[in-house]
Design a protein around this motif. Structure first.
Motif, short mmCIF file in Angstrom:
data_model
loop_
_atom_site.label_atom_id
_atom_site.label_comp_id
_atom_site.label_asym_id
_atom_site.label_seq_id
_atom_site.Cartn_x
_atom_site.Cartn_y
_atom_site.Cartn_z
N ARG A 131 0.83 -1.20 0.00
CA ARG A 131 0.00 0.00 0.00
C ARG A 131 0.87 1.26 0.00
O ARG A 131 0.56 2.24 -0.68
CB ARG A 131 -0.92 0.00 1.21
N VAL A 132 1.97 1.21 0.77
CA VAL A 132 2.88 2.36 0.78
C VAL A 132 3.47 2.58 -0.61
O VAL A 132 3.48 3.71 -1.12
CB VAL A 132 4.00 2.15 1.82
N ARG A 133 3.95 1.52 -1.24
CA ARG A 133 4.54 1.65 -2.57
C ARG A 133 3.53 2.19 -3.58
O ARG A 133 3.85 3.07 -4.39
CB ARG A 133 5.11 0.31 -3.04
N ALA A 134 2.32 1.66 -3.52
CA ALA A 134 1.28 2.12 -4.46
C ALA A 134 0.94 3.58 -4.22
O ALA A 134 0.77 4.36 -5.17
CB ALA A 134 0.04 1.25 -4.32
N THR A 135 0.84 3.97 -2.96
CA THR A 135 0.48 5.36 -2.63
C THR A 135 1.58 6.31 -3.06
O THR A 135 1.30 7.39 -3.61
CB THR A 135 0.22 5.48 -1.12
N LEU A 136 2.83 5.94 -2.82
CA LEU A 136 3.93 6.81 -3.24
C LEU A 136 4.05 6.86 -4.76
O LEU A 136 4.41 7.89 -5.32
CB LEU A 136 5.24 6.34 -2.61
N GLY A 137 3.72 5.76 -5.41
CA GLY A 137 3.70 5.77 -6.88
C GLY A 137 2.65 6.73 -7.40
O GLY A 137 2.90 7.49 -8.35
N SER A 138 1.47 6.72 -6.79
CA SER A 138 0.41 7.64 -7.20
C SER A 138 0.80 9.09 -6.93
O SER A 138 0.54 9.98 -7.73
CB SER A 138 -0.89 7.31 -6.45
N LEU A 139 1.44 9.32 -5.77
CA LEU A 139 1.88 10.68 -5.44
C LEU A 139 2.90 11.17 -6.46
O LEU A 139 2.83 12.32 -6.92
CB LEU A 139 2.47 10.71 -4.03
N THR A 140 3.83 10.30 -6.82
CA THR A 140 4.84 10.68 -7.81
C THR A 140 4.17 11.07 -9.13
O THR A 140 4.51 12.10 -9.73
CB THR A 140 5.82 9.51 -8.04
N ALA A 141 3.22 10.26 -9.57
CA ALA A 141 2.52 10.56 -10.83
C ALA A 141 1.74 11.87 -10.71
O ALA A 141 1.75 12.70 -11.63
CB ALA A 141 1.59 9.41 -11.19
N LEU A 143 2.41 14.35 -8.93
CA LEU A 143 3.36 15.47 -8.91
C LEU A 143 4.00 15.69 -10.28
O LEU A 143 4.78 16.64 -10.46
CB LEU A 143 4.46 15.22 -7.87
N GLY A 144 3.67 14.83 -11.24
CA GLY A 144 4.22 14.96 -12.58
C GLY A 144 5.55 14.29 -12.77
O GLY A 144 6.22 14.49 -13.79
N GLY A 145 5.95 13.47 -11.80
CA GLY A 145 7.22 12.77 -11.91
C GLY A 145 7.08 11.48 -12.69
O GLY A 145 6.04 10.83 -12.66
N GLU A 146 8.15 11.11 -13.39
CA GLU A 146 8.15 9.88 -14.18
C GLU A 146 9.45 9.14 -13.97
O GLU A 146 10.52 9.75 -13.88
CB GLU A 146 7.98 10.19 -15.68
N ASP A 193 9.67 20.36 -6.02
CA ASP A 193 9.85 21.43 -7.01
C ASP A 193 10.97 21.11 -8.00
O ASP A 193 10.98 21.64 -9.12
CB ASP A 193 10.15 22.77 -6.31
N SER A 194 11.90 20.26 -7.59
CA SER A 194 13.02 19.94 -8.49
C SER A 194 12.78 18.67 -9.32
O SER A 194 13.66 18.24 -10.06
CB SER A 194 14.31 19.76 -7.68
N LEU A 195 11.56 18.12 -9.23
CA LEU A 195 11.26 16.92 -10.01
C LEU A 195 11.40 17.16 -11.52
O LEU A 195 11.71 16.26 -12.27
CB LEU A 195 9.83 16.45 -9.72
N HIS A 196 11.14 18.40 -11.92
CA HIS A 196 11.15 18.71 -13.35
C HIS A 196 12.40 19.45 -13.79
O HIS A 196 12.42 20.06 -14.84
CB HIS A 196 9.90 19.52 -13.72
N GLY A 197 13.44 19.41 -12.95
CA GLY A 197 14.69 20.06 -13.30
C GLY A 197 14.70 21.51 -12.88
O GLY A 197 13.70 22.04 -12.40
#
Length: 198
Positions: A131-141, A143-146, A193-197
């Motif tokens: 559940r933690v991994r899935a939740t953090l994966g959703s948060l990353t997405a 936030l626009g992170g890939e 904020d630095s996810l996109h460079g």
């Protein structure tokens, strides 16, 4: 003749938490828990099949209690950035409110004998981890992170950095400073904020 006091599982697990916080997982034995709780050894064996089950339960109860609030913090934000910052703050706030349980979580499941746990205990632990991994994966997405680097960055922001701040203070027997939540939030926000460079 007075009847002996009845101790429920929660009281015994509370005693185990105190022992683990002060002496690490090795301090959590059936006899030590009985002595800490003021119970008989028979009371402990009546509630837990053995030390392995006791260690599994004290670890899982602590982790699951922490995770319940953590997921609520992640769901409380208006947007993903705010939710992530709330999660980083939660790690600190929960640790401040529950210093003994936080000290316990600075170890890992392996320190609490996971290799010997029952299948049910392992399943409980795996469900929480998934559940933690899935939740953090959703948060990353959200936030626009890939990609894996973005996922690592988000995990660093909302798990690793707040826990390292907790560890530095609690492992030395100290208290978390008043500014710890704000510091965790600022670090998380900077990483988001630095996810996109630049």
């Amino acid at each position: 003749m007075a009847r002996p006091a009845v101790f429920d599982s929660e009281q015994l697990l509370d005693a185990a938490v105190r022992l683990a916080a002060s002496g690490g997982p090795a301090a959590v034995t059936m006899s030590a828990v009985a002595a800490e709780a003021g119970a008989s050894s028979g009371s402990v064996y009546h509630r837990f099949a053995g030390r392995t089950a006791l260690l599994a339960e004290v670890w899982l109860r602590t982790v699951e209690g922490f995770q319940d609030g953590y997921f609520k913090a992640l769901d409380a934000g208006v947007d993903a950035r705010q939710a992530g910052c709330a999660a980083a703050r939660y790690v600190i706030a929960w640790s401040r409110a529950h210093p003994e349980q936080a000290a316990l979580l600075l170890y890992g499941a392996e320190d609490f004998g996971r290799a010997k746990w029952s299948e049910e205990h392992v399943r409980r632990a795996d469900r929480g981890n998934q559940r933690v991994r899935a939740t953090l994966g959703s948060l990353t997405a959200d936030l626009g992170g890939e990609g894996p680097q973005a996922a690592e960055q988000v995990a660093l922001a909302v798990v690793d950095l707040p826990l390292s701040l907790v560890r530095r203070h609690l492992r030395g027997g100290g208290r978390l400073p008043a500014h710890a939540e704000d510091l965790a939030e600022r670090c998380a926000a900077a990483l988001f904020d630095s996810l996109h460079g630049p």
